[in-house]
Write an enzyme that holds these catalytic residues in place. Structure first.
Site, mmCIF file in Angstrom:
data_model
loop_
_atom_site.group_PDB
_atom_site.id
_atom_site.type_symbol
_atom_site.label_atom_id
_atom_site.label_comp_id
_atom_site.label_asym_id
_atom_site.label_seq_id
_atom_site.Cartn_x
_atom_site.Cartn_y
_atom_site.Cartn_z
ATOM 1 N N GLU A 149 29.777 1.608 -17.048
ATOM 2 C CA GLU A 149 28.713 2.320 -16.078
ATOM 3 C C GLU A 149 27.451 1.405 -16.666
ATOM 4 O OE1 GLU A 149 31.055 3.644 -17.530
ATOM 5 O OE2 GLU A 149 32.212 4.369 -16.072
ATOM 6 N N ARG A 194 41.431 3.136 -7.794
ATOM 7 C CA ARG A 194 42.058 1.340 -8.018
ATOM 8 C C ARG A 194 42.929 0.946 -7.493
ATOM 9 N NH1 ARG A 194 42.405 2.940 -14.702
ATOM 10 N NH2 ARG A 194 41.343 4.998 -14.397
ATOM 11 N N GLU A 216 42.482 9.152 -8.565
ATOM 12 C CA GLU A 216 42.902 7.438 -9.316
ATOM 13 C C GLU A 216 43.616 5.879 -8.781
ATOM 14 O OE1 GLU A 216 41.432 6.740 -11.788
ATOM 15 O OE2 GLU A 216 40.948 8.196 -13.071
ATOM 16 N N ASP A 262 30.153 12.730 -11.076
ATOM 17 C CA ASP A 262 29.442 11.445 -10.737
ATOM 18 C C ASP A 262 29.726 10.897 -9.501
ATOM 19 O OD1 ASP A 262 32.222 11.464 -11.391
ATOM 20 O OD2 ASP A 262 31.886 10.488 -13.247
HETATM 21 C C1 DMJ Z 1 36.845 4.294 -13.835
HETATM 22 O O1 DMJ Z 1 38.008 4.332 -13.338
HETATM 23 C C2 DMJ Z 1 35.690 4.560 -12.612
HETATM 24 O O2 DMJ Z 1 34.642 3.657 -12.475
HETATM 25 C C3 DMJ Z 1 35.810 5.614 -12.339
HETATM 26 O O3 DMJ Z 1 34.605 6.492 -11.183
HETATM 27 C C4 DMJ Z 1 34.970 6.481 -14.116
HETATM 28 N N1 DMJ Z 1 35.704 5.522 -14.902
HETATM 29 C C5 DMJ Z 1 36.275 4.700 -15.053
HETATM 30 C C6 DMJ Z 1 35.763 4.092 -15.976
HETATM 31 O O4 DMJ Z 1 35.034 4.438 -16.756
#
Ligand code: DMJ
Length: 637
Positions: free
Chosen positions: A526, A263, A259, A392
């Site tokens: 998404e 971010r 994270e 993912d």
């Molecule tokens: C975001 O922080 C990013 O897209 C991450 O890869 C997965 N989850 C959230 C959004 O849903």
């Protein structure tokens, strides 16, 4: 070893008791391991995992803090289509994006764009011909990629000719609406939660959470580039000033490596590349350095949690047998390669290349990449495969690494198309109603469920279509369109026209949530992300229409008096809000909507890849950068 004889117990009797105890303990620990392991093989065990994840929560458990734990747990998706395949076959619109870098100062490259002038930022090659040695290059040696060099190697101005303003008035009006939503979300965050990580729009206060190791201002860092591309100048300046005066990287808490990377590092890198402000680069590199101790494991596979102060790292309590998570250690590549570019230090690239090397070497069941890997032994811990939560963005970063390398990273390319083939062979399904979806795979058994998180894959497969084998290109684009269609269906089948966290394709379900616990929507991006890519790739107007449906639904159900909030049940019109404006709503959801209603020359895909938090990072054109470096040298000699 000497055993002291217990009174009244013979040596052999004592030995027997001890061995009985030993067998009993062995049995007990076996039983516990089995139960724990079984937990993760249950069809919908993510909720249970959250229980373990929430162990580190220091705040009372609220919907918001649950969401913290869920944020990166992308889950697999399932989708389908109602129309016949022929109807949805999508034509390749100009997928051939690779162009050679011309060193001529073309008209396009000279076109600055309004925002650029207003913010006095990016500069084309011609502009910078006379400004050698400006502050942008300060302190850099000739091997370091400086801002000027990077700008000269872009094919197009980042903000386009007119900041991506669409000529069609209706589209422009829609884009303005999205900008207004961003301003509303930002203003409320600023008013009620300034400096905290997220806004709680109902209680009108800030949320800190426990994902960022004591770092603050996640919504500010996540918003920098969105504010910038939207031309929200005053707001961008406020955000920049906060970074300058208040972003304290000397925190001492437990952070999610993933994270913080996507971010904070991603947000700061993008802000730097868009604006040229050294401040952002320095902060990104300083923070990147603090993440390095997480890689100190026997294999070099980083652990998921790191104390930013001490550098101690460990695995998530809920992760099977101390394992690291594919979607976490597999989602560092883009940012780390840029950290090397900007710092001149090879260490960042070495760390992520080492991860790739191990993944390449290790045997993969049916060519698939399971979600859990031991950072100690380097072996898979479980055979659970998902294109949604836990897996993912690993796949996303393979194709994006290839694109970001100016299509020179052949290993990434090979791994991506290999993985995609395995996904197609094992996970892609068609529902009885004709919807294409991606199931999850647990040791060979399919779970016919698709998470909202997995809906990013429409866009991913779309952007990778053009570089697949020639006979597969149209097929990949069709598959991308089918998945995006299924995700749209999951939205249309609810009362609110927003999609659930997970939807299923079993027991008669067709893209609907069958469990109460899967009915929530937390402002995730998404589905809209895939609309944006599919629009850019095909220019089929339906994607803009679907995006507009989402805008209307967000306005109707998620907009509250003081910001935007997630909702607990997308299937009821009497909505209950979760009191959380996620930072990814500002960095991703609203950015992708804005891009969807903009011209393609705003952050053109030839020049930019978006990290998994939608922070744009430039394509690295090494040959051009080197040439520029040589020219710089010659001029200064
Ligand atoms: C975001 O922080 C990013 O897209 C991450 O890869 C997965 N989850 C959230 C959004 O849903």
């Amino acid at each position: 070893m000497v055993f002291r004889k217990l009174p009244g117990v013979s040596a052999s009797g004592m030995g027997l008791r001890l061995s009985q105890k030993f067998v009993f303990l062995l049995f007990l620990s076996g039983l516990v391991t089995l139960c724990f392991g079984a937990l993760f093989f249950l069809p919908d065990s993510v909720r249970l995992k959250r229980i373990f994840l929430s162990k580190t929560e220091t705040q009372p458990v609220t919907v918001g803090s649950e969401n913290d734990a869920r944020v990166h747990l992308k889950r697999p998706k399932d989708q389908g289509m109602t129309s016949a395949k022929g109807e949805t076959s999508t034509k390749l619109k100009s997928l051939s994006r690779k162009q050679s870098v011309s060193h001529e100062a073309t008209e396009e490259r000279l076109a600055g764009g309004r925002a650029q002038e207003e913010f006095t930022l990016p500069r084309s090659r011609a502009e910078s011909a006379s400004d050698k040695g400006t502050s942008l290059d300060h302190g850099a040696n000739s091997d370091t990629v400086t801002y000027k060099k990077f700008r000269r190697c872009l094919l197009k101005p980042p903000l386009g000719r007119d900041n991506g303003k669409p000529s069609d008035p209706k589209t422009d009006e829609r884009r303005e609406k999205v900008k207004e939503m961003m301003k509303f979300a930002w203003d409320n965050y600023k008013h009620y939660a300034w400096g905290k990580n997220e806004l709680r729009p109902l209680t009108r206060n800030g949320h800190i959470g426990n994902m960022f190791g004591g770092l603050r201002g996640a919504s500010i860092i996540d918003s920098l580039d969105t504010l910038y591309i939207m031309g929200l100048k005053e707001e961008y300046n406020d955000a920049k000033e906060w970074v300058q005066t208040s972003l304290d990287l000397n925190s001492n808490g437990e952070a999610s490596l993933f994270e913080v990377n996507i971010r904070y590092v991603g947000g700061l890198l993008s802000a730097y590349y868009l604006t040229g402000e050294e401040l952002f680069k320095n902060k990104a590199v300083e923070l990147g350095e603090k993440l390095l101790p997480a890689f100190n494991t026997p294999t070099g596979i980083p652990r998921g949690v790191i104390n930013l102060g001490s550098g101690t790292s460990w695995s998530w309590g809920w992760a099977s047998a101390g394992s690291s998570i594919l979607a976490e250690f597999g989602t560092l590549h883009l940012e780390f390669v840029h950290l090397t570019q900007l710092s001149g230090s090879p260490i960042y690239t070495e760390k992520v290349m080492n991860i790739r090397k191990l993944l390449n070497k290790i045997e993969k069941p049916h060519g698939l990449y399971p979600n859990f890997l031991s950072p100690v032994s380097g072996n898979w811990v479980q055979h659970h495969v998902s294109i949604g939560g836990l897996g993912d963005s690993f796949y996303e970063y393979l194709i994006k690494s290839y694109l970001m390398s100016d299509k020179t990273d052949d290993d990434a390319k090979k791994m991506y198309y290999g993985a995609l083939e395995a996904i197609e062979a094992n996970l892609v399904q068609k529902s009885p109603g004709g919807l294409t979806y991606l199931a999850e795979w647990r040791g060979g058994i399919l779970d016919h469920k698709m998470g909202h998180l997995a809906c990013f894959s429409g866009g991913m497969i779309g952007i990778g279509a053009d570089d697949g084998a020639p006979d597969k290109r149209q097929h990949y684009l069709d598959l991308a369109a089918e998945i995006t269609h299924t995700c749209h269906e999951s939205y249309t089948r609810t009362a609110t026209k927003l999609g659930p966290e997970a939807f299923r394709f079993d027991g008669g379900a067709e893209a609907t949530a069958t469990r109460l616990s899967d009915r929530y929507y937390i402002l995730r991006p998404e589905v809209i992300e895939s609309y944006m890519y599919m629009w850019r790739l095909t220019h089929d107007p339906k994607y803009r229409e679907w995006g507009w449906e989402a805008v209307e639904a967000l306005e109707e159900h998620c907009r509250v008096e003081s910001g935007f909030s997630g909702i607990r049940d997308v299937y009821t019109m009497t909505v209950s809000h979760d009191n959380m404006q996620q930072s990814f709503f500002l960095s991703e959801t609203l950015k992708y909507l804005y891009l969807l209603f903009s011209d393609d020359d705003l952050l053109p895909l030839e020049d930019w890849v978006f990290n998994t938090e939608a922070h744009p990072l430039p394509v690295i054109r090494n040959s051009c950068l080197q040439e520029e470096a040589t020219q710089d040298k010659t001029v200064s000699e």
